[in-house]
Write a protein that holds these residues in place. Structure first.
Motif, PDB file in Angstrom:
ATOM      1  N   ASP A  40       0.809  -1.223   0.000  1.00 37.27           N
ATOM      2  CA  ASP A  40       0.000   0.000   0.000  1.00 37.27           C
ATOM      3  C   ASP A  40       0.844   1.275   0.000  1.00 37.27           C
ATOM      4  O   ASP A  40       0.291   2.371  -0.061  1.00 37.27           O
ATOM      5  CB  ASP A  40      -0.920   0.033   1.218  1.00 37.27           C
ATOM      6  N   PHE A  41       2.164   1.139   0.086  1.00 36.33           N
ATOM      7  CA  PHE A  41       3.030   2.306   0.220  1.00 36.33           C
ATOM      8  C   PHE A  41       4.158   2.262  -0.802  1.00 36.33           C
ATOM      9  O   PHE A  41       4.579   1.193  -1.228  1.00 36.33           O
ATOM     10  CB  PHE A  41       3.630   2.362   1.639  1.00 36.33           C
ATOM     11  N   THR A  42       4.667   3.443  -1.153  1.00 35.40           N
ATOM     12  CA  THR A  42       5.822   3.515  -2.037  1.00 35.40           C
ATOM     13  C   THR A  42       7.081   3.159  -1.250  1.00 35.40           C
ATOM     14  O   THR A  42       7.076   3.165  -0.009  1.00 35.40           O
ATOM     15  CB  THR A  42       5.986   4.937  -2.623  1.00 35.40           C
ATOM     16  N   THR A  43       8.146   2.890  -1.958  1.00 39.36           N
ATOM     17  CA  THR A  43       9.418   2.589  -1.298  1.00 39.36           C
ATOM     18  C   THR A  43       9.853   3.750  -0.414  1.00 39.36           C
ATOM     19  O   THR A  43      10.332   3.547   0.708  1.00 39.36           O
ATOM     20  CB  THR A  43      10.504   2.276  -2.348  1.00 39.36           C
ATOM     21  N   THR A  44       9.674   4.962  -0.900  1.00 43.54           N
ATOM     22  CA  THR A  44      10.045   6.144  -0.120  1.00 43.54           C
ATOM     23  C   THR A  44       9.241   6.229   1.171  1.00 43.54           C
ATOM     24  O   THR A  44       9.793   6.526   2.240  1.00 43.54           O
ATOM     25  CB  THR A  44       9.838   7.419  -0.955  1.00 43.54           C
ATOM     26  N   GLN A  45       7.956   5.946   1.094  1.00 43.25           N
ATOM     27  CA  GLN A  45       7.122   5.988   2.289  1.00 43.25           C
ATOM     28  C   GLN A  45       7.542   4.927   3.299  1.00 43.25           C
ATOM     29  O   GLN A  45       7.587   5.194   4.507  1.00 43.25           O
ATOM     30  CB  GLN A  45       5.648   5.801   1.921  1.00 43.25           C
ATOM     31  N   VAL A  46       7.867   3.734   2.826  1.00 40.74           N
ATOM     32  CA  VAL A  46       8.316   2.664   3.733  1.00 40.74           C
ATOM     33  C   VAL A  46       9.618   3.075   4.407  1.00 40.74           C
ATOM     34  O   VAL A  46       9.793   2.878   5.608  1.00 40.74           O
ATOM     35  CB  VAL A  46       8.472   1.323   2.979  1.00 40.74           C
ATOM     36  N   ARG A  47      10.521   3.670   3.656  1.00 40.80           N
ATOM     37  CA  ARG A  47      11.789   4.122   4.233  1.00 40.80           C
ATOM     38  C   ARG A  47      11.566   5.249   5.248  1.00 40.80           C
ATOM     39  O   ARG A  47      12.237   5.303   6.276  1.00 40.80           O
ATOM     40  CB  ARG A  47      12.745   4.563   3.133  1.00 40.80           C
ATOM     41  N   LEU A  48      10.636   6.133   4.963  1.00 45.18           N
ATOM     42  CA  LEU A  48      10.328   7.209   5.912  1.00 45.18           C
ATOM     43  C   LEU A  48       9.713   6.654   7.192  1.00 45.18           C
ATOM     44  O   LEU A  48      10.026   7.137   8.284  1.00 45.18           O
ATOM     45  CB  LEU A  48       9.395   8.239   5.272  1.00 45.18           C
ATOM     46  N   ILE A  49       8.850   5.658   7.071  1.00 45.94           N
ATOM     47  CA  ILE A  49       8.302   5.001   8.256  1.00 45.94           C
ATOM     48  C   ILE A  49       9.442   4.412   9.081  1.00 45.94           C
ATOM     49  O   ILE A  49       9.480   4.540  10.304  1.00 45.94           O
ATOM     50  CB  ILE A  49       7.268   3.926   7.858  1.00 45.94           C
ATOM     51  N   GLY A  50      10.396   3.771   8.403  1.00 45.98           N
ATOM     52  CA  GLY A  50      11.559   3.218   9.095  1.00 45.98           C
ATOM     53  C   GLY A  50      12.378   4.290   9.785  1.00 45.98           C
ATOM     54  O   GLY A  50      12.831   4.112  10.921  1.00 45.98           O
ATOM     55  N   ALA A  51      12.552   5.421   9.119  1.00 45.60           N
ATOM     56  CA  ALA A  51      13.315   6.523   9.724  1.00 45.60           C
ATOM     57  C   ALA A  51      12.607   7.067  10.960  1.00 45.60           C
ATOM     58  O   ALA A  51      13.248   7.350  11.978  1.00 45.60           O
ATOM     59  CB  ALA A  51      13.523   7.636   8.694  1.00 45.60           C
ATOM     60  N   VAL A  52      11.277   7.187  10.899  1.00 43.24           N
ATOM     61  CA  VAL A  52      10.505   7.652  12.058  1.00 43.24           C
ATOM     62  C   VAL A  52      10.683   6.677  13.219  1.00 43.24           C
ATOM     63  O   VAL A  52      10.879   7.083  14.369  1.00 43.24           O
ATOM     64  CB  VAL A  52       9.013   7.814  11.683  1.00 43.24           C
ATOM     65  N   GLU A  53      10.610   5.376  12.928  1.00 43.03           N
ATOM     66  CA  GLU A  53      10.777   4.380  13.985  1.00 43.03           C
ATOM     67  C   GLU A  53      12.185   4.422  14.580  1.00 43.03           C
ATOM     68  O   GLU A  53      12.345   4.324  15.803  1.00 43.03           O
ATOM     69  CB  GLU A  53      10.477   2.985  13.428  1.00 43.03           C
ATOM     70  N   LEU A  54      13.192   4.582  13.738  1.00 47.68           N
ATOM     71  CA  LEU A  54      14.569   4.674  14.243  1.00 47.68           C
ATOM     72  C   LEU A  54      14.765   5.914  15.110  1.00 47.68           C
ATOM     73  O   LEU A  54      15.362   5.841  16.190  1.00 47.68           O
ATOM     74  CB  LEU A  54      15.560   4.711  13.076  1.00 47.68           C
ATOM     75  N   LEU A  55      14.273   7.043  14.647  1.00 50.98           N
ATOM     76  CA  LEU A  55      14.409   8.275  15.428  1.00 50.98           C
ATOM     77  C   LEU A  55      13.642   8.176  16.748  1.00 50.98           C
ATOM     78  O   LEU A  55      14.114   8.647  17.780  1.00 50.98           O
ATOM     79  CB  LEU A  55      13.937   9.475  14.615  1.00 50.98           C
ATOM     80  N   GLY A  56      12.469   7.556  16.695  1.00 55.39           N
ATOM     81  CA  GLY A  56      11.698   7.357  17.928  1.00 55.39           C
ATOM     82  C   GLY A  56      12.446   6.481  18.912  1.00 55.39           C
ATOM     83  O   GLY A  56      12.462   6.750  20.118  1.00 55.39           O
ATOM     84  N   ALA A  57      13.083   5.414  18.402  1.00 54.34           N
ATOM     85  CA  ALA A  57      13.858   4.520  19.270  1.00 54.34           C
ATOM     86  C   ALA A  57      15.008   5.270  19.935  1.00 54.34           C
ATOM     87  O   ALA A  57      15.241   5.131  21.142  1.00 54.34           O
ATOM     88  CB  ALA A  57      14.389   3.338  18.458  1.00 54.34           C
ATOM     89  N   LEU A  58      15.706   6.077  19.156  1.00 50.95           N
ATOM     90  CA  LEU A  58      16.800   6.868  19.725  1.00 50.95           C
ATOM     91  C   LEU A  58      16.265   7.883  20.739  1.00 50.95           C
ATOM     92  O   LEU A  58      16.867   8.106  21.783  1.00 50.95           O
ATOM     93  CB  LEU A  58      17.565   7.584  18.617  1.00 50.95           C
ATOM     94  N   GLY A  59      15.112   8.479  20.424  1.00 50.44           N
ATOM     95  CA  GLY A  59      14.519   9.473  21.301  1.00 50.44           C
ATOM     96  C   GLY A  59      14.029   8.911  22.623  1.00 50.44           C
ATOM     97  O   GLY A  59      13.927   9.637  23.610  1.00 50.44           O
ATOM     98  N   LEU A  60      13.717   7.621  22.643  1.00 51.35           N
ATOM     99  CA  LEU A  60      13.293   7.013  23.905  1.00 51.35           C
ATOM    100  C   LEU A  60      14.438   6.918  24.910  1.00 51.35           C
ATOM    101  O   LEU A  60      14.203   6.925  26.117  1.00 51.35           O
ATOM    102  CB  LEU A  60      12.741   5.606  23.656  1.00 51.35           C
ATOM    103  N   LEU A  61      15.660   6.814  24.428  1.00 48.79           N
ATOM    104  CA  LEU A  61      16.789   6.570  25.332  1.00 48.79           C
ATOM    105  C   LEU A  61      17.780   7.726  25.445  1.00 48.79           C
ATOM    106  O   LEU A  61      18.145   8.120  26.549  1.00 48.79           O
ATOM    107  CB  LEU A  61      17.546   5.319  24.877  1.00 48.79           C
ATOM    108  N   LEU A  62      18.242   8.227  24.310  1.00 46.30           N
ATOM    109  CA  LEU A  62      19.379   9.157  24.338  1.00 46.30           C
ATOM    110  C   LEU A  62      19.147  10.450  25.109  1.00 46.30           C
ATOM    111  O   LEU A  62      20.004  10.833  25.916  1.00 46.30           O
ATOM    112  CB  LEU A  62      19.846   9.456  22.913  1.00 46.30           C
ATOM    113  N   PRO A  63      18.038  11.163  24.903  1.00 46.07           N
ATOM    114  CA  PRO A  63      17.884  12.423  25.653  1.00 46.07           C
ATOM    115  C   PRO A  63      17.878  12.216  27.169  1.00 46.07           C
ATOM    116  O   PRO A  63      18.521  12.961  27.904  1.00 46.07           O
ATOM    117  CB  PRO A  63      16.543  12.972  25.169  1.00 46.07           C
TER     118      PRO A  63
END
Length: 123
Positions: A40-63
């Protein structure tokens, strides 16, 4: 409760970090057999979803761990909860109840972290 929130943050960071890395790096053709929703999504959209998840994971711990802008930790948890809400809607539309259940659990855990870190257990 503070220790429980830290453990929960670490677990969610691992889950979202692994999922985000997979979504951001694997070709759509390799994701398709495991994750049919990528149709249901373009390759770019899937990659952006992945980037959001990665940034969220980092944001849960690093700050929180570094003490630099610790307000970003509950904001990251809120963002991941919103991401899981959108994912649940997508899976419900595709009639994938097992995936919806996973999304609801992850949403609830992220919301618990947001509540705890915005409220009684701030840094």
């Amino acid at each position: 409760m503070n220790v429980s929130l830290w453990v929960l943050q670490a677990v969610l960071a691992a889950v979202f970090g692994l999922a985000g890395a997979m979504h951001a790096t694997l070709p759509k053709e390799k994701l398709r057999p495991m994750l049919p929703w990528v149709e249901d999504f373009t390759t770019t959209q899937v990659r952006l979803i992945g980037a959001v998840e990665l940034l969220g994971a980092l944001g849960l711990l690093l700050p929180a761990a570094t003490g630099i802008a610790p307000i970003l930790t509950p904001l990251a948890a809120t963002g991941l909860a919103i991401t899981m809400l959108a994912a649940a809607v997508t899976h419900a539309r595709r009639k994938e109840p097992a995936a919806v259940a996973v999304n609801v659990v992850l949403l609830a855990l992220a919301a618990l972290i947001a509540w705890g870190r915005f409220g009684p257990y701030t840094f």
